[in-house]
Enzyme design. Structure first.
Site, PDB file in Angstrom:
ATOM      1  N   ARG A  56      -6.811  13.727   3.252  1.00  0.00           N
ATOM      2  CA  ARG A  56      -7.138  13.257   2.067  1.00  0.00           C
ATOM      3  C   ARG A  56      -8.367  13.441   1.631  1.00  0.00           C
ATOM      4  O   ARG A  56      -9.280  13.618   2.653  1.00  0.00           O
ATOM      5  CB  ARG A  56      -7.026  11.657   1.913  1.00  0.00           C
ATOM      6  CG  ARG A  56      -5.127  11.532   2.006  1.00  0.00           C
ATOM      7  CD  ARG A  56      -5.129   9.997   1.753  1.00  0.00           C
ATOM      8  NE  ARG A  56      -5.542   9.176   2.934  1.00  0.00           N
ATOM      9  CZ  ARG A  56      -6.653   8.408   2.970  1.00  0.00           C
ATOM     10  NH1 ARG A  56      -7.395   8.267   1.831  1.00  0.00           N
ATOM     11  NH2 ARG A  56      -7.200   7.676   3.994  1.00  0.00           N
ATOM     12  N   LYS A 198      -0.209   9.220  -1.693  1.00  0.00           N
ATOM     13  CA  LYS A 198      -1.021   7.928  -1.542  1.00  0.00           C
ATOM     14  C   LYS A 198      -1.564   7.503  -2.976  1.00  0.00           C
ATOM     15  O   LYS A 198      -1.629   6.310  -3.170  1.00  0.00           O
ATOM     16  CB  LYS A 198      -2.101   8.348  -0.628  1.00  0.00           C
ATOM     17  CG  LYS A 198      -1.810   8.146   0.694  1.00  0.00           C
ATOM     18  CD  LYS A 198      -0.865   7.089   1.342  1.00  0.00           C
ATOM     19  CE  LYS A 198      -0.814   7.138   2.968  1.00  0.00           C
ATOM     20  NZ  LYS A 198      -0.320   5.961   3.181  1.00  0.00           N
ATOM     21  N   HIS A 217       0.774  -1.813   3.352  1.00  0.00           N
ATOM     22  CA  HIS A 217       0.754  -0.469   4.018  1.00  0.00           C
ATOM     23  C   HIS A 217       1.308  -0.747   5.466  1.00  0.00           C
ATOM     24  O   HIS A 217       0.562  -1.077   6.340  1.00  0.00           O
ATOM     25  CB  HIS A 217      -0.682  -0.037   4.026  1.00  0.00           C
ATOM     26  CG  HIS A 217      -0.896   1.312   4.814  1.00  0.00           C
ATOM     27  ND1 HIS A 217      -1.923   1.823   5.249  1.00  0.00           N
ATOM     28  CD2 HIS A 217       0.008   2.334   4.671  1.00  0.00           C
ATOM     29  CE1 HIS A 217      -1.874   2.904   5.636  1.00  0.00           C
ATOM     30  NE2 HIS A 217      -0.631   3.490   5.307  1.00  0.00           N
ATOM     31  N   SER A 235      -4.173   4.353  12.154  1.00  0.00           N
ATOM     32  CA  SER A 235      -3.629   5.632  12.905  1.00  0.00           C
ATOM     33  C   SER A 235      -4.045   5.172  14.157  1.00  0.00           C
ATOM     34  O   SER A 235      -5.065   4.961  14.792  1.00  0.00           O
ATOM     35  CB  SER A 235      -4.393   6.508  12.538  1.00  0.00           C
ATOM     36  OG  SER A 235      -4.250   7.724  13.122  1.00  0.00           O
ATOM     37  N   LYS A 239       2.043   2.107  15.351  1.00  0.00           N
ATOM     38  CA  LYS A 239       2.998   1.835  14.154  1.00  0.00           C
ATOM     39  C   LYS A 239       4.319   2.535  14.258  1.00  0.00           C
ATOM     40  O   LYS A 239       5.073   1.860  14.223  1.00  0.00           O
ATOM     41  CB  LYS A 239       2.174   1.846  13.120  1.00  0.00           C
ATOM     42  CG  LYS A 239       3.012   1.134  11.814  1.00  0.00           C
ATOM     43  CD  LYS A 239       1.935   1.190  10.572  1.00  0.00           C
ATOM     44  CE  LYS A 239       1.323   2.333  10.065  1.00  0.00           C
ATOM     45  NZ  LYS A 239       2.090   3.070   9.172  1.00  0.00           N
ATOM     46  N   THR A 240       4.334   3.825  14.006  1.00  0.00           N
ATOM     47  CA  THR A 240       5.444   4.692  14.102  1.00  0.00           C
ATOM     48  C   THR A 240       6.402   4.382  15.459  1.00  0.00           C
ATOM     49  O   THR A 240       7.463   4.140  15.283  1.00  0.00           O
ATOM     50  CB  THR A 240       5.149   6.054  14.002  1.00  0.00           C
ATOM     51  OG1 THR A 240       4.436   5.999  12.694  1.00  0.00           O
ATOM     52  CG2 THR A 240       6.185   6.745  13.745  1.00  0.00           C
ATOM     53  N   ASP A 254       6.061   3.323   6.235  1.00  0.00           N
ATOM     54  CA  ASP A 254       4.685   3.425   5.790  1.00  0.00           C
ATOM     55  C   ASP A 254       4.312   2.402   4.684  1.00  0.00           C
ATOM     56  O   ASP A 254       3.162   1.929   4.559  1.00  0.00           O
ATOM     57  CB  ASP A 254       4.459   4.882   5.181  1.00  0.00           C
ATOM     58  CG  ASP A 254       2.673   4.772   5.380  1.00  0.00           C
ATOM     59  OD1 ASP A 254       2.074   4.676   6.078  1.00  0.00           O
ATOM     60  OD2 ASP A 254       2.284   5.788   4.385  1.00  0.00           O
ATOM     61  N   ARG A 319       1.762  17.544   9.962  1.00  0.00           N
ATOM     62  CA  ARG A 319       2.604  16.533   9.349  1.00  0.00           C
ATOM     63  C   ARG A 319       3.959  16.951   8.913  1.00  0.00           C
ATOM     64  O   ARG A 319       4.210  18.278   8.678  1.00  0.00           O
ATOM     65  CB  ARG A 319       2.196  16.116   8.146  1.00  0.00           C
ATOM     66  CG  ARG A 319       0.765  15.296   8.076  1.00  0.00           C
ATOM     67  CD  ARG A 319       1.076  13.641   8.169  1.00  0.00           C
ATOM     68  NE  ARG A 319      -0.228  12.952   8.386  1.00  0.00           N
ATOM     69  CZ  ARG A 319      -0.235  11.690   8.247  1.00  0.00           C
ATOM     70  NH1 ARG A 319       0.997  10.933   8.248  1.00  0.00           N
ATOM     71  NH2 ARG A 319      -1.328  10.868   8.370  1.00  0.00           N
TER      72      ARG A 319
END
Length: 528
Positions: A56, A198, A217, A235, A239-240, A254, A319
């Site tokens: 981003r 996003k 989020h 990050s 979390k994942t 997400d 990704r």
């Protein structure tokens, strides 16, 4: 240009002969390949590269300074204003630019799995692979929904159109602009597909609170008994990994909303990091990468087209974009009840935060506003000290409204639904980075399982003397001494010094928040 003028120009574009609307996945894959936008991998996925922008561009994000939003937006380095005139000029240029293309692709779908609150959107793309990305990441309509579809927000992405800062009022050639009055997201000068995802999340973070819905989020899953859990974290915090539980169904990975009815996914797909991906570590993600998936900046073998997920020569930020339905263990549609358990994940490289602690409502709001984790400093000259990172509400780049708006919504929801909140440190224990060790994943999983199963609701706790956090004394599968960080350090003086250093960083960061109720700062943060 007023809203009518914007709509007229948009309608002219959509009526052009070059417009390709709602192509199927196979049709889009064919377009990607015939137009040389990407390569077909050994699993049937499409691989595309994004040039110099592999992530981003937060410094190139703008919100149009319009009368209806002027007093609502939290203006600053995250939400930069741009004038209506500058937006109108760029908008017209981009529309004319796309009209001259041989083909332009349109996806119609939704943001928000709860039909009562979903936002009908359309995404207009210069690239077929970007349109495939939109098809996989947003919620896809069925035939009946498509016939009745009327877009309320439009994303226009023209990666090869570059702004002229001297003329267009931008900082660089790249721009990501949201006009809430005109209901337009305008993107140019970057091929990074994540900007589309996003931007719509930023839009939802503005629109949902107006409907008394808390945008979040976070990832979310649900247990066999219907118990819902949320996982917030930046990050590298896990979390994942921790939300992907074979014993629980995934709601989403997400972005979510929390309404009066419960939790719903904002998206229809996943945008998973691929660096160092393996079937052993993350089988759900690995097996989801098949026909229709978009791989972004993943290196391929020239002959076999096998993906090398360990190769970071293009970027660390590789990704995969795929629909939720590529995962077996999901909730479909992605709607569930009210969260029983909320987990804030942090990877503390200082090694001083407890591996798990129970939070009061005030502590939950304090740590939500703080959004703490840590990253390692550059080691070019042997520097290995950790660096504290604070991302407000675990998602500061995507919050148009003041942070306290979201924190107050969290506090209200916790009270209404008696949700249990835990701070979980997946970082270091027994010393800071370079001295101690990373917390064992098996221990973290055992702690989270205990929290999810309600075993920590009435458990005996001890209060941390510096951070004021309530630490469980016993958790099955975890050595008692691991639960209290000071007991894992050989040098107690070093522990206390490092803990007070981090506590001071929390207090300094919290000074940026205004109009926060006094009890949150007094009862939510460090006590020493």
């Amino acid at each position: 240009m007023n809203s009518v003028g914007v709509r007229n120009e948009l309608n002219q574009l959509l009526q052009s002969e070059n417009i390709q609307v709602q192509l199927s996945v196979p049709q889009l894959v064919e377009k990607v390949l015939t137009r040389n936008e990407g390569l077909l991998t050994s699993t049937g996925a499409v691989r595309a590269t994004t040039g110099k922008y592999t992530g981003r561009s937060p410094k190139d994000k703008y919100i149009v300074d319009e009368a209806s939003v002027k007093e609502k937006i939290s203006w600053g380095s995250v939400n930069q204003p741009i004038s209506e005139d500058a937006f109108s000029r760029l908008y017209t240029k981009v529309i004319h630019y796309l009209q001259d293309k041989d083909e332009v692709y349109v996806f119609k779908g939704f943001a928000g799995a709860d039909k009562k609150y979903r936002l009908p959107i359309q995404v207009i793309n210069e690239y077929a692979w970007h349109n495939l990305f939109a098809h996989q990441l947003f919620i896809r309509p069925n035939e009946e929904e498509l016939l009745e579809h009327s877009s309320e927000f439009t994303v226009i992405s023209a990666p090869n159109f570059k702004a002229d800062p001297a003329v267009d009022g931008t900082i660089s050639e790249t721009f990501i602009i949201i006009s809430f009055e005109k209901r337009i997201v305008l993107i140019g000068g970057t091929e990074y597909a994540g900007e589309m995802k996003k931007s719509i999340f930023s839009v939802m973070n503005y629109l949902l609170p107006e409907q008394d819905i808390f945008p979040m989020h976070c990832s979310a899953n649900v247990g066999r008994e219907g118990d819902v859990a949320l996982f917030f974290g930046l990050s590298g915090t896990g979390k994942t990994t921790l939300s992907a539980d074979p014993n629980r169904r995934l709601i989403g990975d997400d972005e979510h909303g929390w309404s009066a009815n419960g939790v719903f996914n904002i998206e229809g797909g996943c945008y998973a990091k691929c660096i160092n991906l393996s079937r052993e570590k993350e089988p759900q993600i690995f097996d989801a990468i098949r026909f229709g998936t978009v791989l972004e900046n993943v290196v391929l073998n020239n002959e076999t087209r096998l993906a090398d997920y360990d190769d970071n020569s293009l970027t660390e930020n590789t990704r995969a974009a795929y629909p939720l339905q590529a995962i077996d263990n999901i909730v479909d549609p992605s709607v569930a009840g009210h969260p029983n358990t909320i987990v804030f994940l942090t990877a503390d490289a200082f090694g001083v935060l407890p591996p798990i602690s129970k939070l009061t409502k005030e502590q939950a709001m304090y740590h939500f506003l703080s959004g703490y984790t840590s990253k390692l400093a550059g080691t070019e000259r042997g520097v290995t000290s950790p660096e504290a990172t604070f991302s407000t509400c675990f998602g500061s780049p995507f919050l148009p409204l003041p942070a306290t708006t979201y924190a107050e919504m969290l506090g209200k929801k916790i009270t209404e639904h008696n949700s249990q909140v835990f701070l979980v440190n997946t970082g270091w224990t027994g010393g800071e980075y370079g001295v101690g060790n990373r917390m064992k994943l098996a221990y973290t999983r055992a702690m989270i399982q205990a929290a999810l199963e309600g075993e920590l609701t009435n458990v005996e706790t001890v209060q941390d003397s510096i951070f004021g956090l309530n630490i469980p004394l016993h958790i099955p599968g975890v050595p008692d001494e691991v639960l209290q960080p000071n007991k894992t350090w050989a040098d107690q003086a070093a522990y206390e010094m490092k803990a007070k250093e981090l506590a001071a960083k929390f207090r300094e960061n919290f000074k940026k928040f205004s109009n926060v109720p006094a009890e949150i700062e007094e009862n939510g943060g460090p006590i020493a």
